[in-house]
Design an enzyme around this catalytic site. Sequence first.
Site, mmCIF file in Angstrom:
data_model
loop_
_atom_site.group_PDB
_atom_site.id
_atom_site.type_symbol
_atom_site.label_atom_id
_atom_site.label_comp_id
_atom_site.label_asym_id
_atom_site.label_seq_id
_atom_site.Cartn_x
_atom_site.Cartn_y
_atom_site.Cartn_z
ATOM 1 N N CYS A 116 -5.790 18.489 -11.388
ATOM 2 C CA CYS A 116 -5.626 17.557 -12.746
ATOM 3 C C CYS A 116 -6.844 17.111 -13.188
ATOM 4 C CB CYS A 116 -4.632 16.452 -12.120
ATOM 5 S SG CYS A 116 -3.311 17.110 -11.181
ATOM 6 N N HIS A 257 -5.539 10.695 -16.693
ATOM 7 C CA HIS A 257 -4.748 11.624 -16.236
ATOM 8 C C HIS A 257 -3.246 11.133 -16.129
ATOM 9 C CE1 HIS A 257 -2.611 14.619 -14.130
ATOM 10 N NE2 HIS A 257 -2.707 14.157 -12.972
ATOM 11 N N ASN A 287 3.966 14.408 -14.906
ATOM 12 C CA ASN A 287 2.379 14.848 -14.714
ATOM 13 C C ASN A 287 2.306 16.305 -15.004
ATOM 14 O OD1 ASN A 287 -0.061 15.770 -13.226
ATOM 15 N ND2 ASN A 287 0.537 14.612 -11.614
HETATM 16 O O1 UT7 Z 1 -2.146 14.493 -10.344
HETATM 17 C C1 UT7 Z 1 -2.204 13.790 -8.997
HETATM 18 C C2 UT7 Z 1 -1.017 13.957 -8.325
HETATM 19 N N1 UT7 Z 1 -0.282 12.886 -7.604
HETATM 20 C C3 UT7 Z 1 -0.387 11.628 -7.766
HETATM 21 O O2 UT7 Z 1 -0.716 10.941 -8.601
HETATM 22 C C4 UT7 Z 1 0.699 10.797 -6.818
HETATM 23 C C5 UT7 Z 1 0.167 9.450 -6.434
HETATM 24 N N2 UT7 Z 1 1.337 8.957 -5.704
HETATM 25 C C6 UT7 Z 1 2.399 8.245 -6.198
HETATM 26 O O3 UT7 Z 1 2.551 8.310 -7.485
HETATM 27 C C7 UT7 Z 1 3.688 7.664 -5.385
HETATM 28 O O4 UT7 Z 1 3.088 7.800 -3.908
HETATM 29 C C8 UT7 Z 1 4.807 8.220 -5.505
HETATM 30 C C9 UT7 Z 1 5.404 8.018 -6.918
HETATM 31 C C10 UT7 Z 1 4.861 9.659 -5.250
HETATM 32 C C11 UT7 Z 1 5.582 7.701 -4.543
HETATM 33 O O5 UT7 Z 1 5.742 6.235 -4.776
HETATM 34 P P1 UT7 Z 1 5.564 5.451 -3.338
HETATM 35 O O6 UT7 Z 1 5.769 3.925 -3.988
HETATM 36 O O7 UT7 Z 1 4.328 5.589 -2.747
HETATM 37 O O8 UT7 Z 1 6.926 5.865 -2.650
HETATM 38 P P2 UT7 Z 1 6.750 6.196 -0.999
HETATM 39 O O9 UT7 Z 1 6.617 7.713 -0.996
HETATM 40 O O10 UT7 Z 1 6.198 5.054 -0.171
HETATM 41 O O11 UT7 Z 1 8.344 6.001 -0.623
HETATM 42 C C12 UT7 Z 1 8.911 4.859 -0.565
HETATM 43 C C13 UT7 Z 1 10.424 5.050 -0.233
HETATM 44 C C14 UT7 Z 1 10.577 5.837 1.177
HETATM 45 O O12 UT7 Z 1 11.966 5.598 1.604
HETATM 46 P P3 UT7 Z 1 11.768 4.549 2.882
HETATM 47 O O13 UT7 Z 1 11.168 5.586 3.940
HETATM 48 O O14 UT7 Z 1 11.035 3.391 2.403
HETATM 49 O O15 UT7 Z 1 13.151 4.610 3.417
HETATM 50 C C15 UT7 Z 1 10.857 7.433 0.425
HETATM 51 O O16 UT7 Z 1 11.946 8.276 1.043
HETATM 52 O O17 UT7 Z 1 11.053 5.683 -1.180
HETATM 53 C C16 UT7 Z 1 11.698 7.038 -0.866
HETATM 54 N N3 UT7 Z 1 11.528 8.110 -1.781
HETATM 55 C C17 UT7 Z 1 12.608 8.155 -2.777
HETATM 56 N N4 UT7 Z 1 13.648 7.437 -3.285
HETATM 57 C C18 UT7 Z 1 14.288 7.938 -4.074
HETATM 58 C C19 UT7 Z 1 10.686 8.855 -2.060
HETATM 59 N N5 UT7 Z 1 10.932 9.551 -3.250
HETATM 60 C C20 UT7 Z 1 12.267 9.311 -3.864
HETATM 61 C C21 UT7 Z 1 12.772 9.557 -4.581
HETATM 62 N N6 UT7 Z 1 14.039 9.160 -5.134
HETATM 63 N N7 UT7 Z 1 12.455 10.288 -5.769
#
Ligand code: UT7
Length: 332
Positions: A116, A257, A287
């Site tokens: 990216c 980005h 993205n």
């Molecule tokens: O080009 C660079 C590429 N990458 C990035 O920029 C990614 C950077 N990171 C992010 O954007 C965020 O970390 C994400 C959007 C990927 C995730 O958001 P988050 O607020 O960090 O969520 P999390 O991973 O802490 O998950 C929170 C909860 C979890 O459930 P529990 O364990 O709290 O019960 C996940 O299982 O949300 C759950 N979860 C979802 N629920 C519904 C994870 N993905 C999903 C989903 N739909 N798609």
Amino acid sequence: MKQPGVGVAITGSGSAAPAAALDNHQLGQIVETSDEWIASRTGIRQRRLAAPSETLTTLAAEAAQAAIAMAGLAPTDIDLILLATSTPDDLFGTACRVQAEIGATRAVAFDLTAACSGFVFGLVTAAQYIHTGVYQNIVLIGADVLSRWVDWSDRRTCILFGDGAGAVVLQANDCDRLLGFELRSDGTQNHYLNLNYEPTEKSLVDTVTIGCGTFNPITMNGQEVYRFAVRRVPEVIEKALFRANLTTNDVDWLLLHQANQRILDAVGDRLKIPPEKIVSNLAKYGNTSAASIPLVLDEEVRRGNIQPGETLVASGFGAGLTWGAAVFQWGR
Ligand code: UT7
């Protein structure tokens, strides 16, 4: 070494996106998720996904042609095509296919991979060829078709990515419009975001075994990548501005980005750059990796929002890990 009087100007932009869109509601039919969760955590509402007939080459070529036309050049004027991508049509390189597709018969063409950050790394790389007086007209393309490598059963990653291409033309210019930059890499954190080759042992003869496998889908530690981006991106932008002898007050447009709206907001907050200066098209495209910055740049240029002479900061970050920022003025 920079030759006296050989500056860089960015004189054209173009972009292309696949025809089909997949919105968050439709994604909910594939994995357990919701429009509410995706939109509130990322700002993404839909992403464009390439059909089998829409290749990296076709998207990159369309973006490049539009950028060349905006710059008032013909494909045969182009000396170099740099294609920043992590998703080539051919692992030997896709830039040559783009060269053939657009008829840039004089151009040298090769791929550059920095995930990216590819567009920002490519911008700085392209500028070196102009500063040294080697080339006059360069097309830099950022293009990715990550949908090919997404694990469509993993809701933590498949909601994020989309496909697209963006391009700019860099030209030799009396005045140097690339004002400053800073690039960084940290391979010790490589494991946070991967599209890994996995070898399978294949014995050729008793004494020779090779690893003959394929690439696995994308894996990511979202929280770590998020933390990395929010900490490191403001630092690198401040460094690039410092090199340009500017401050955040001088920035007209911040082109980050397009990874996550929360990252855009957090970086803006840390740098005290107001939201109206931070461009965003995440809701429509998700993205798109190396394409995200030139895609949003092209949209804003064609809308007439970004004007010649305005000061832009572009900052990419992602797998590698890699991150960087470039400060430049739009136009000659
Ligand atoms: O080009 C660079 C590429 N990458 C990035 O920029 C990614 C950077 N990171 C992010 O954007 C965020 O970390 C994400 C959007 C990927 C995730 O958001 P988050 O607020 O960090 O969520 P999390 O991973 O802490 O998950 C929170 C909860 C979890 O459930 P529990 O364990 O709290 O019960 C996940 O299982 O949300 C759950 N979860 C979802 N629920 C519904 C994870 N993905 C999903 C989903 N739909 N798609």
